[in-house]
Design an enzyme around this catalytic site. Structure first.
Site, short mmCIF file in Angstrom:
data_model
loop_
_atom_site.label_atom_id
_atom_site.label_comp_id
_atom_site.label_asym_id
_atom_site.label_seq_id
_atom_site.Cartn_x
_atom_site.Cartn_y
_atom_site.Cartn_z
N PRO A 257 0.82 -1.22 0.00
CG PRO A 257 -0.20 -1.18 2.10
CD PRO A 257 0.60 -2.05 1.18
CD GLU B 108 1.90 -4.41 10.14
OE1 GLU B 108 1.87 -3.26 9.66
OE2 GLU B 108 0.87 -5.05 10.44
CG ASP C 242 -9.45 -0.93 -21.87
OD1 ASP C 242 -10.51 -1.52 -22.07
OD2 ASP C 242 -8.36 -1.50 -21.75
NE ARG D 105 -9.03 -6.07 -20.20
CZ ARG D 105 -8.98 -4.90 -20.86
NH1 ARG D 105 -7.97 -4.07 -20.65
NH2 ARG D 105 -9.92 -4.56 -21.70
CL1 6GU Z 1 -0.40 -3.83 -3.31
N1 6GU Z 1 -0.94 -4.54 -0.83
C1 6GU Z 1 -1.64 -4.43 0.30
N2 6GU Z 1 -1.36 -5.24 1.32
N3 6GU Z 1 -2.59 -3.53 0.48
C2 6GU Z 1 -2.85 -2.74 -0.56
C3 6GU Z 1 -2.17 -2.81 -1.77
C4 6GU Z 1 -1.21 -3.74 -1.87
N4 6GU Z 1 -2.66 -1.87 -2.60
C5 6GU Z 1 -3.59 -1.26 -1.92
N5 6GU Z 1 -3.72 -1.75 -0.69
#
Ligand code: 6GU
Length: 261
Positions: free
Chosen positions: A88, A115, A172, A157
């Site tokens: 994230p 984590e 798209d 895709r």
């Molecule tokens: Cl790539 N990993 C995790 N654990 N949470 C996320 C993410 C990735 N992308 C958004 N939230």
């Protein structure tokens, strides 16, 4: 394209046997190889995590199993794969990045649980291959596995021969082209009336020019309503008189900041 995925949950990836991606694998367009990270541990408990230095909640993935796993998967091959680490805290995964990945011969995914992975793993491989820490959106998943599914589907895709209808890639919402930067509007099929809801009559008119114009109007309206920040980024030079009328009618105003660039 070859895709390797190292995870403590290789069984998470059974959806890649199905549908478009499953067919691409069957046809040999996609060569997906799954690996169990714990196969590169050497203790009886097959430990992959430990407590974080400096304290704090949760656990961190140990560097040694990742180093051994990645070394083993990449072998002496050159050129090596591009390493994608879902997190994230990564850079946003976008259609632009999907198009870039679709040109790569080989991707290696390292999804973490807990984590995250000890940062020295990214430092180590950052000097040996291209490493991207990538996020699929502003929310937190329990692990990177679902993000890998998302990225593999978005990239898969785009590979030549994967989609039946070549046109569906260029239409798209986020692809370059005539509707660049706009969300796609509504779509309809038969019957012409369903539970009292009619298909917009213009779509039955056979007037292809008028239909294209109507679709663009709908795309503009939907973009203003749902993604005003995308509307703000539209190339104003590329808007015609009717576009400006539709935006006006949707009460969209380019802000002074947009006018500056
Ligand atoms: Cl790539 N990993 C995790 N654990 N949470 C996320 C993410 C990735 N992308 C958004 N939230």
């Amino acid at each position: 394209m070859r895709v390797d995925i190292i995870s403590i949950f290789p069984e998470y990836f059974t959806p890649l046997d199905v549908s478009l991606i499953g067919k691409a694998r069957h046809r040999g367009i996609l060569d997906i190889r799954l690996h169990q990270l714990r196969d590169w541990t050497d203790d009886v408990h097959r430990t992959v995590d430990d407590t974080p230095y400096g304290g704090g909640p949760g656990m961190v993935m140990k560097p040694e199993p990742w180093g051994a796993a990645i070394d083993s998967v990449i072998g002496p091959a050159s050129p090596p794969p591009r390493l994608v680490v879902p997190t994230p805290s990564g850079r946003p995964f976008t259609q632009e990045l999907a198009l870039e990945y679709a040109k790569e011969p080989w991707l290696l995914f390292a999804p973490a649980r807990y984590e995250g992975i000890d940062a020295r793993v990214m430092a180590e491989y950052g000097s040996r291959l291209r490493v991207d820490e990538v996020s699929i959106g502003d929310y937190v998943l329990a692990g990177g596995e679902a993000a890998v599914l998302v990225i593999v589907e978005a990239v898969g895709r785009l590979l030549p021969g994967v989609l039946g209808n070549a046109g569906s890639v260029v239409d798209d919402s986020f692809a370059p082209g005539a509707m660049a930067g706009l969300l796609e509007g509504p779509v309809y099929t038969k019957p012409p009336v369903w539970r009292g809801h009619e298909v917009p009559p213009i779509l039955l008119s056979g007037n292809h020019g008028a239909i294209a114009r109507w679709r663009r109007d709908e795309a503009l309206r939907r973009t203003v309503a749902k993604r005003p920040e995308l509307a703000a980024r539209l190339d104003r030079e590329a808007l015609d008189k009717r576009d400006r009328e539709v935006l006006d009618d949707a009460s969209f105003r380019f802000t002074p900041e947009d006018m500056a660039d």
